[in-house]
Each structure stands twice: as structure tokens, then as C-alpha cells.
Motif scaffolding. Structure first.
Motif, short mmCIF file in Angstrom:
data_model
loop_
_atom_site.label_atom_id
_atom_site.label_comp_id
_atom_site.label_asym_id
_atom_site.label_seq_id
_atom_site.Cartn_x
_atom_site.Cartn_y
_atom_site.Cartn_z
N ASP A 119 0.38 -1.53 0.25
CA ASP A 119 0.34 -0.34 0.08
C ASP A 119 0.57 1.11 0.60
N ILE A 120 0.32 2.12 -0.46
CA ILE A 120 0.74 3.24 -0.44
C ILE A 120 0.74 4.38 1.14
N ASP A 121 1.07 5.11 1.63
CA ASP A 121 1.16 5.71 2.69
C ASP A 121 1.48 7.67 1.77
N ALA A 122 0.95 8.65 2.35
CA ALA A 122 0.26 9.69 1.65
C ALA A 122 0.14 10.68 2.69
N TRP A 123 0.63 11.46 2.16
CA TRP A 123 0.17 13.50 3.45
C TRP A 123 0.36 13.93 2.58
N GLY A 124 -0.06 15.89 2.90
CA GLY A 124 -0.36 16.37 1.98
C GLY A 124 -0.37 17.55 2.60
N PHE A 125 -0.26 18.98 2.45
CA PHE A 125 -0.87 20.34 2.72
C PHE A 125 -1.01 21.35 2.10
N GLN A 126 -1.40 22.13 2.92
CA GLN A 126 -1.50 23.40 1.57
C GLN A 126 -2.39 24.55 2.88
N LEU A 127 -1.26 25.79 2.49
CA LEU A 127 -0.92 26.88 4.10
C LEU A 127 -1.86 28.08 2.47
N THR A 128 -2.32 29.30 2.94
CA THR A 128 -2.76 29.83 2.48
C THR A 128 -2.82 31.42 2.88
N GLY A 129 -2.31 32.12 2.56
CA GLY A 129 -1.88 33.59 3.58
C GLY A 129 -2.71 34.60 2.11
#
Length: 404
Positions: free
Chosen positions: A307-317
Motif C-alpha cells: 500500500d501507499i502511505d501519503a500525506w499533504g498540506f496546503q497553507l495560504t495567506g
């Protein structure tokens, strides 16, 4: 396509000729891009998501990739002078507690196509509409890879507007809403995981996908001024069956899920947005196809699924200078890892990062000029012990937006 054109025309005639039957709202947006995409030669498959040809590079205009030994190739810069697929026209209808909507893009493809009924204690909506996982954190486009599309789709969500049966339950004291959607399972699009093997031959005799459950997405949207929050999760499972060379059958369950938290907070002219997610097999979840570093894969050594383990993020100002100009800066990324159990290859890895700067300028009411700069860094991709430099890509230029 002819059917959609006919339907659009029919809805327009109905809206203009029988307004007494229902409240009708017509809206639209023309979105025209005049931008340049400048890609490293290693980034041979760069594309500006959300756009139609010619904004997606064809084989003739894409960067010339190096050969297998990493020799040769050529960087590429191309001017995009094109109407965007974000261009749309929409029709909303309301008759008592029943509502409906149709929204079409510039190729007369459907964006929204839904009907709903408000039962007071809950709303039932069926058709193409916003996913419970959707979170609009960035006004810029994604250039390449990453599973992070325009506006959101956290955790490998299949689409901003999937076909679904959706329930919305309003919370007491106007605190927000709880959403629960049953969505088409994407297992059929991923058929072939047993053919994409680690440490063994493919299933030359073919494979089959068995699907008995829809994909499930749920979210809780909460409002606590000056903040708002989105807690979300999604789950999908299907079975892939293969026939080995000797005729024996083999089958595995492919499970994919995502969980995440997103939110926004406004303080005068400043607005901050954030989103973080964790997922298993995100590309199986969104149905983009089997056999890549982003999908589950059959392991012939262990006779199991990696299996794939994944994580992500988005930060906006966002900073609003005045009613005419605002500045938006966004940094987003994703990391994926898949173990190659029982082998000496080490883990497969693929990372993606993107930095956006957008400066919407409201020239007059209904007309916005959008200067945009985007840098996407694909980093190295490692698959079965082999690392490949995927390069960087820039997008810069203007988008012209007229709304009505």
C-alpha cells in the motif's frame, strides 16, 4: 455533446419563457489564459490542470526528455493563449423546497448537474455537486503531479464535483452542517494492480475488479467566527481478481481512505487557510489508474499488496488591500511512500511541492485581471530502486475573468 447542447438550450428557453413555474438564476464566467509554462527537460509530462487543449502539453510541445541514461533532452517554454475549462455557464432553479442546477464548461461538458429537496431536518441531493471533501484553499492552478488540484481535493479526493447521493444535516444554532455522500467507486478505473508487480511477472492471463460498495465521503463543516473548520474522511474498497499462469485464482482487497482537517480564519484584511491530510492509496481512491508510484501494487515476493502511505498540506495567506486588489500566497505539497516488502529495492518515494502567488485585480464590476506566478517542484521519484529527476516547472502570466 449534442445532448448537452440541447439540454442547455432547453433549460435556457424554460428559464426565459416560464419564470412563473420556478425561480431561475442564470450566471456564468469567461476565463481566458495568457500564460507561459516553462518546464525543465526532466519534467516531460507537465500539464496545467483544469485546462483543455492546447494548455495540456502534447507530445509535440512537451519538453524533450533525456534518454534512459539521463543524456540529452531540452527544456521547453510554451505560450498558452486559450479559453479555460473553468469558463462556465450555469442555471439554478428553485420551486418551493425543490432546487436543481446545471453548470456547463466551455466544451459543453457538465460541471454541476444536480437536484435537491429540503426536508427541513435534512437535505437530499443527487447528481454532480461539490464533494464533502472539497476545500478551496488556493486560487492558483496546480501545474504538475501531486494529487493536489485547483482549489483543493485533499487526500486524493476523486473529483471536486463527483456523481453522488448526498445528505446534508444542518447543526443546531447555525453551527454548520454534516455531510454524508455515497459516490461511484473508482475501482474499475484502477483495474490492473495485479499486473503492476514488484519482484515478479505480471498476470498475463488478465485481471478483474469486483465492486459491491460505493465510495463513502463524510465531512463536518463548523463555523466559529472568525474561523471555520472542515473535518473530513473518505473510504473505498474493492476486490481485484487475477488468474495465474497455472490457472489458479488469486484475489485481494484494495482499501483506500483519507482523513484530514482544514480551516480558515479572518482578521480584518488578513485571511489564513490551512489543510492537512493523511491517506492510504490516494490514487486508487481517486481512480487515476493502477501501476504508478501513487497506487497500491501487487508484490509477487510476498504474494500480497504493498500500500501507499501519503500525506499533504496546503497553507495560504490572503491580504485584501482594498475592494480592488488582494494578494494571495500559497505553499502546498504532498509526500508518498510505498514499501517494497521482501525485496532489496527500498521504499518507493515521490514528493511534490508548489508555491503560488496570485494578485486578483478588480478592474470594474464583473471584470478581474489575475496575474499569477506558480513554481512546481516535482523532486525525485524513486521506483523499484531507481531514482528519476522530475525537474521543475514555472507558470507565469495573466488570466482574464469576466463574470455575469
Amino acid at each position: 455533446k449534442k445532448f448537452l447542447v440541447f439540454t442547455c438550450a432547453t433549460l435556457l428557453l424554460i428559464g426565459l419563457s416560464v419564470p412563473a413555474m420556478a425561480e431561475v438564476n442564470i450566471y456564468g464566467q469567461i476565463y481566458f489564459d495568457t500564460v507561459v509554462i516553462d518546464a525543465d527537460k526532466e519534467n516531460a509530462n507537465v500539464a496545467l490542470s483544469g485546462h483543455t487543449s492546447p494548455t495540456t502539453f502534447s507530445a509535440a510541445t512537451a519538453p524533450l526528455a533525456p534518454n534512459a541514461a539521463g543524456v540529452g533532452g531540452a527544456d521547453d517554454a510554451d505560450l498558452i493563449w486559450s479559453d479555460s475549462a473553468i469558463t462556465r455557464v450555469g442555471f439554478n432553479f428553485k420551486a418551493g423546497k425543490a432546487t436543481a442546477g446545471v453548470e456547463l464548461n466551455n466544451t459543453v461538458g457538465k460541471r454541476h448537474w444536480w437536484g435537491a429537496y429540503d426536508f427541513d431536518s435534512f437535505e437530499l441531493r443527487v447528481g454532480d455537486y461539490w464533494s464533502p471533501l472539497f476545500f478551496a484553499s488556493s486560487g492558483a492552478y496546480q501545474i504538475v503531479g501531486g494529487g493536489i488540484a485547483y482549489g483543493g481535493n485533499p487526500g486524493g479526493a476523486p473529483s471536486s464535483r463527483p456523481e453522488q447521493v448526498r445528505f446534508r444535516v444542518p447543526l443546531p444554532n447555525k453551527l454548520g452542517n454534516w455531510f454524508l455522500s455515497f459516490i461511484e467507486n473508482n475501482g474499475a478505473a484502477n483495474a490492473g494492480i495485479l499486473d503492476a508487480t514488484t519482484g515478479g511477472a505480471a498476470f498475463a492471463n488478465g485481471t478483474n475488479v469486483d465492486i459491491t460498495l460505493p465510495q463513502i465521503q463524510t465531512s463536518l463543516r463548523l463555523n466559529f467566527a472568525p474561523t471555520s473548520w472542515l473535518l473530513y474522511a473518505g473510504y473505498q474498497t474493492y476486490e481485484e481478481v487475477g488468474r495465474q499462469a497455472g490457472g489458479s485464482e488469486i484475489d485481494f482487497d484494495i482499501d483506500a481512505w483519507t482523513v484530514g482537517l482544514a480551516g480558515s480564519a479572518s482578521f480584518g484584511p488578513l485571511t489564513f487557510k490551512g489543510n492537512i491530510w493523511y491517506a492510504q492509496n490516494p490514487e486508487d481512491f481517486n481512480g487515476s489508474g493502477a501501476g504508478t508510484v501513487w497506487t497500491a501494487r501487487y508484490n509477487a515476493v510476498t504474494n500480497g499488496i504493498d500500500d501507499i502511505d501519503a500525506w499533504g498540506f496546503q497553507l495560504t495567506g490572503v491580504f485584501k488591500f482594498n475592494d480592488m486588489v488582494r494578494l494571495e500566497v500559497c505553499y502546498q505539497g504532498a509526500q508518498h511512500e510505498r514499501e517494497n516488502n521482501g525485496t532489496t529495492f527500498g521504499d518507493d518515494e515521490d514528493d511534490f511541492y508548489q508555491f503560488d502567488v496570485v494578485l486578483p485585480i478588480n478592474l470594474v464590476k464583473g471584470w478581474v485581471l489575475v496575474p499569477t506566478i506558480v513554481l512546481a517542484d516535482e523532486k525525485d521519484q524513486k521506483v523499484l530502486g531507481v531514482s528519476t529527476d522530475q525537474g521543475k516547472a514555472w507558470m507565469y502570466g495573466l488570466s482574464w475573468v469576466i463574470s455575469f
